[in-house]
Design a protein around this motif. Sequence first.
Motif, short mmCIF file in Angstrom:
data_model
loop_
_atom_site.label_atom_id
_atom_site.label_comp_id
_atom_site.label_asym_id
_atom_site.label_seq_id
_atom_site.Cartn_x
_atom_site.Cartn_y
_atom_site.Cartn_z
N ARG A 1 6.87 51.89 21.56
CA ARG A 1 7.48 51.51 22.84
C ARG A 1 6.84 50.25 23.41
NH1 ARG A 1 7.68 55.51 27.63
NH2 ARG A 1 5.89 56.38 26.54
N LYS B 1 7.95 47.22 21.53
CA LYS B 1 9.33 46.90 21.91
C LYS B 1 9.40 46.06 23.20
CE LYS B 1 12.92 48.60 19.56
NZ LYS B 1 14.12 47.81 19.29
N SER C 1 10.16 42.79 18.91
CA SER C 1 11.30 43.66 18.71
C SER C 1 12.31 43.04 17.73
CB SER C 1 11.90 43.91 20.09
OG SER C 1 13.22 44.22 20.03
N GLU D 1 12.14 53.28 14.71
CA GLU D 1 11.27 54.30 15.29
C GLU D 1 11.25 55.58 14.44
OE1 GLU D 1 12.33 54.94 19.33
OE2 GLU D 1 10.47 55.96 19.82
#
Lengths: 127, 167
Positions: B18, B21, B27, B37
Amino acid sequence: DLTVKASVGETCASTCDCLTNVFKKQGIIAEEDHISNLPDDCLLEILKLCDHDDLDELSCISQRLYAITIQSRKHAVKERWNMLVKQFRPNGDRSKEEVTWSSVYCVGRQRKRADIEDWKRYVRCFG
Amino acid sequence: PNVKLVTSDNEEFVVDFRIAKMSVTVSRLMEAMNMSETDDASLLSNSIPLPNVTKAVMARVIEWCEKHKNDEPKEEKENDKRGRTTHVVSDWDKEFLKNDEFGRLCQLMGAANYLEIKGLFNDISQTIANMIHGKKSDEIAEMFNIHCDLTEAEKKEIRKKTAWCED
């Protein structure tokens, strides 16, 4: 072929002349100064958050900053005072003359209300 | 799931998916390398090279991201009465950036720009703008460590061009 090269060389030279004529000293890109490593986009983002007074101060620090302050002023252009048109309420009595802000125009363009504080500074010394 | 990030000085950082990202650049790279993921094998076998970021700066970036990982994406802006736009910098962020000297702020800003972390980038640009605000040109030059490459005459000319008419 030679003529073509010559003419290309000439334009290059004249462009360089134009550029060097803007400033007397050669521009410095120093390793040790902190902003030289930042790309123009980053600087522009910072300058967007500065007001006119800050930009005025920044513009006379270096050639690069001068060039960038001009770009960032696009968001709120500082007009010349002689471009303003001041209008009065038509009551004839000039001692009570008053500027109505809605009637302050820049030739060809009306500024946003957010800039009115700046306007007042211009208009105070007018007339 | 964790993602491996490798900085310019070959330091490996293992961060949560996360958090990785939060950087648009990372990303995008993960997408290009087919890392997802749900696919642990792809995350384990690949690492993301970040040649423009050093170890020290990366550690700061990750610290900021850890704090802001649960934030809603938002753009807070305010206009003050002189038309100056400001980003809202939270108290935690102010504290986070308070002790950085100017050079390090610029490095951090460069990294935020490269990694495309909008929130961090806005925080730093606002912090620097606040440092500039209200200062005279020689004070700013000293802070930026800039050697002036303008002549006195040119400075005078620029001052004349930008002067307010009441001055």
